[in-house]
Design a protein around this motif. Structure first.
Motif, mmCIF file in Angstrom:
data_model
loop_
_atom_site.group_PDB
_atom_site.id
_atom_site.type_symbol
_atom_site.label_atom_id
_atom_site.label_comp_id
_atom_site.label_asym_id
_atom_site.label_seq_id
_atom_site.Cartn_x
_atom_site.Cartn_y
_atom_site.Cartn_z
ATOM 1 N N GLU A 110 -6.921 -1.948 -0.792
ATOM 2 C CA GLU A 110 -7.843 -2.663 0.087
ATOM 3 C C GLU A 110 -7.482 -4.138 0.130
ATOM 4 O O GLU A 110 -7.017 -4.707 -0.868
ATOM 5 C CB GLU A 110 -9.282 -2.564 -0.425
ATOM 6 N N LEU B 282 -9.494 -7.562 0.682
ATOM 7 C CA LEU B 282 -10.891 -7.985 0.616
ATOM 8 C C LEU B 282 -11.029 -9.472 0.913
ATOM 9 O O LEU B 282 -10.144 -10.266 0.578
ATOM 10 C CB LEU B 282 -11.458 -7.672 -0.772
ATOM 11 N N ASN C 13 -5.892 3.843 -2.971
ATOM 12 C CA ASN C 13 -7.098 3.098 -2.576
ATOM 13 C C ASN C 13 -6.841 1.603 -2.390
ATOM 14 O O ASN C 13 -7.628 0.769 -2.835
ATOM 15 C CB ASN C 13 -8.224 3.331 -3.582
ATOM 16 N N SER D 111 0.807 -1.227 0.000
ATOM 17 C CA SER D 111 0.000 0.000 0.000
ATOM 18 C C SER D 111 0.836 1.271 0.000
ATOM 19 O O SER D 111 0.335 2.330 -0.378
ATOM 20 C CB SER D 111 -0.955 0.011 1.190
#
Length: 103
Positions: free
Chosen positions: A44, A46, A42, A35
């Motif tokens: 993420e 998941l 953005n 990241s």
């Protein structure tokens, strides 16, 4: 998502059990390392909820353009994560890259 933005998703299943410390470590380390690579937006982590898909997790991120995506792929931290963790801990995966549809 803006025109030109690339949404990159790597959907995957790990070799370790979903409730194991190995799985949690992989997901945490992936988020921590990937990241902060320049150009990643953005990010993420998941968790799959559909029984229609064989992949359990995803890393999703956006790049402003192809140059940012290429720089991410060439970045030494990305390459090290792939070599040291991804190639040894991921059982199966699919990469998916999207841009806005011209409709």
């Amino acid at each position: 998502m803006n025109n030109g933005t690339i949404r990159h998703m790597a959907v995957f299943t790990l070799k370790s059990a979903p409730d194991s410390e190995e799985t949690q470590s992989f997901l945490r380390d992936g988020a921590r390392i990937l990241s902060v690579i320049p150009g990643v937006d953005n990010f993420e982590v998941l968790d799959q909820v559909s029984s229609k898909c064989d992949f359990r997790y995803a890393f999703s991120m956006e790049f402003a353009d192809q140059a940012a995506y290429d720089a991410y792929n060439a970045h030494p931290d990305h390459q090290a994560f792939v070599a040291e963790r991804w190639e040894t801990e991921v059982a199966a995966f699919q990469e998916i890259d999207f841009v806005n549809a011209a409709v």
